[in-house]
Motif scaffolding. Structure first.
Motif, PDB file in Angstrom:
ATOM      1  N   GLY A  99     -84.177  40.561  10.898  1.00 50.63           N
ATOM      2  CA  GLY A  99     -84.587  41.743  10.042  1.00 50.63           C
ATOM      3  C   GLY A  99     -85.469  42.268  11.156  1.00 50.63           C
TER       4      GLY A  99
ATOM      5  N   SER B 199     -79.748  39.155  -0.260  1.00 54.00           N
ATOM      6  CA  SER B 199     -80.788  39.537   0.250  1.00 54.00           C
ATOM      7  C   SER B 199     -80.584  41.020   0.741  1.00 54.00           C
ATOM      8  CB  SER B 199     -81.286  38.662   1.331  1.00 54.00           C
ATOM      9  OG  SER B 199     -82.380  39.028   2.164  1.00 54.00           O
TER      10      SER B 199
ATOM     11  N   GLU C  21     -91.296  39.378  -0.463  1.00 58.01           N
ATOM     12  CA  GLU C  21     -90.280  39.204   0.633  1.00 58.01           C
ATOM     13  C   GLU C  21     -90.092  37.629   0.918  1.00 58.01           C
ATOM     14  OE1 GLU C  21     -89.880  39.720   5.469  1.00 58.01           O
ATOM     15  OE2 GLU C  21     -90.904  41.412   4.268  1.00 58.01           O
ATOM     16  N   ASN C  22     -91.271  36.787   0.736  1.00 58.29           N
ATOM     17  CA  ASN C  22     -91.313  35.370   0.943  1.00 58.29           C
ATOM     18  C   ASN C  22     -90.234  34.895  -0.018  1.00 58.29           C
ATOM     19  OD1 ASN C  22     -92.446  35.281   3.398  1.00 58.29           O
ATOM     20  ND2 ASN C  22     -94.379  34.820   2.481  1.00 58.29           N
TER      21      ASN C  22
ATOM     22  N   THR D 187     -86.639  43.116  16.290  1.00 60.96           N
ATOM     23  CA  THR D 187     -85.893  42.384  15.387  1.00 60.96           C
ATOM     24  C   THR D 187     -86.206  40.852  15.520  1.00 60.96           C
ATOM     25  OG1 THR D 187     -83.657  43.398  16.430  1.00 60.96           O
ATOM     26  CG2 THR D 187     -83.516  41.183  15.383  1.00 60.96           C
ATOM     27  N   LYS D 188     -86.525  40.445  14.151  1.00 58.77           N
ATOM     28  CA  LYS D 188     -87.325  39.067  14.200  1.00 58.77           C
ATOM     29  C   LYS D 188     -86.283  38.293  13.207  1.00 58.77           C
ATOM     30  CE  LYS D 188     -90.016  40.480  10.182  1.00 58.77           C
ATOM     31  NZ  LYS D 188     -91.392  40.339   9.265  1.00 58.77           N
ATOM     32  N   THR D 189     -86.634  36.917  13.351  1.00 59.12           N
ATOM     33  CA  THR D 189     -86.076  36.066  12.649  1.00 59.12           C
ATOM     34  C   THR D 189     -86.467  36.067  11.041  1.00 59.12           C
ATOM     35  OG1 THR D 189     -85.079  34.844  14.405  1.00 59.12           O
ATOM     36  CG2 THR D 189     -85.139  33.618  12.315  1.00 59.12           C
ATOM     37  N   LEU D 190     -85.752  36.303  10.261  1.00 62.97           N
ATOM     38  CA  LEU D 190     -86.477  36.384   8.910  1.00 62.97           C
ATOM     39  C   LEU D 190     -86.501  34.900   8.110  1.00 62.97           C
ATOM     40  CD1 LEU D 190     -84.934  39.627   7.043  1.00 62.97           C
ATOM     41  CD2 LEU D 190     -87.451  39.092   8.020  1.00 62.97           C
TER      42      LEU D 190
ATOM     43  N   ILE E 100     -81.793  43.445   5.676  1.00 64.08           N
ATOM     44  CA  ILE E 100     -81.628  42.552   6.899  1.00 64.08           C
ATOM     45  C   ILE E 100     -80.703  43.277   7.766  1.00 64.08           C
ATOM     46  CG2 ILE E 100     -81.762  40.229   5.538  1.00 64.08           C
ATOM     47  CD1 ILE E 100     -79.032  40.051   5.561  1.00 64.08           C
TER      48      ILE E 100
ATOM     49  N   THR F 288     -86.411  35.506   0.261  1.00 60.65           N
ATOM     50  CA  THR F 288     -86.270  34.794   1.238  1.00 60.65           C
ATOM     51  C   THR F 288     -85.952  33.375   0.759  1.00 60.65           C
ATOM     52  OG1 THR F 288     -87.394  36.257   3.072  1.00 60.65           O
ATOM     53  CG2 THR F 288     -86.528  33.965   3.684  1.00 60.65           C
TER      54      THR F 288
ATOM     55  N   SER G 203     -88.985  44.058  12.081  1.00 61.16           N
ATOM     56  CA  SER G 203     -90.545  43.864  11.988  1.00 61.16           C
ATOM     57  C   SER G 203     -91.176  45.253  11.775  1.00 61.16           C
ATOM     58  CB  SER G 203     -91.028  43.355  13.179  1.00 61.16           C
ATOM     59  OG  SER G 203     -90.966  43.966  14.460  1.00 61.16           O
TER      60      SER G 203
END
Length: 161
Positions: free
Chosen positions: A141, A120, A46-47, A148-151, A123, A50, A143
């Motif tokens: 995206g 990507s 995932e990292n 909702t979290k900021t990717l 998202i 991103t 969690s």
């Protein structure tokens, strides 16, 4: 009285019980290590995805001579030199970085009939804002808990050509 060689039944049962406890604890440790490895591997993938997405977004924004946001903030149109993706230098071409709400993907549409390139996946939203001499963006995206979290978020300065 002559003592026989070997173990009594009680000693054998104790030895088997201890062996079973040691094997069970070893199995738990191996299973925990395996799940930790899997989750770490998923996080690394995932990292990396991103990082790749941010690199691609920044590349196009930094090489743009003009950009605008449309489609209710879901698309960013950037005008770049065709040499950015293998064309003739000096020719300008507009491409679209867009978020597909249905498929939950961020893609690049070169708007020339070629296939869209997925940047990507998975998202939930993307926010584009033109600020000053560049573009501020935020990719959202979900969690694991469903929030909702900021990717990724960032700001790319338009250098132009």
């Amino acid at each position: 009285m002559k003592r026989s060689k070997g173990m009594t039944l009680v000693e054998l049962l104790i030895a088997m019980g201890l062996s079973a406890m040691i094997m069970a604890s070893t199995f738990v440790i191996v299973q925990f290590s395996s799940s930790t490895y899997d989750s770490t591997s998923d996080m690394i993938v995932e990292n990396n995805n991103t990082y790749d997405a941010v690199s691609i977004i920044n590349q196009y924004i930094r090489s743009t001579s003009f950009c605008s946001v449309s489609d209710n903030g879901k698309s960013l149109y950037v005008t770049v030199d065709r040499s950015t993706f293998g064309g003739n230098a000096g020719e300008k071409h507009t491409i679209r970085l867009a978020f597909d709400v249905n498929d939950k993907i961020l893609f690049i549409d070169r708007m020339d009939g070629t296939e869209q390139m997925v940047v990507s996946k998975e998202i939930t939203n993307i926010e584009w804002t033109i600020k000053g001499g560049g573009v501020k963006y935020k990719v959202l995206g979900l969690s694991e808990s469903g929030e909702t979290k900021t990717l990724v978020s960032g700001y790319a300065y338009k250098r132009g050509q």
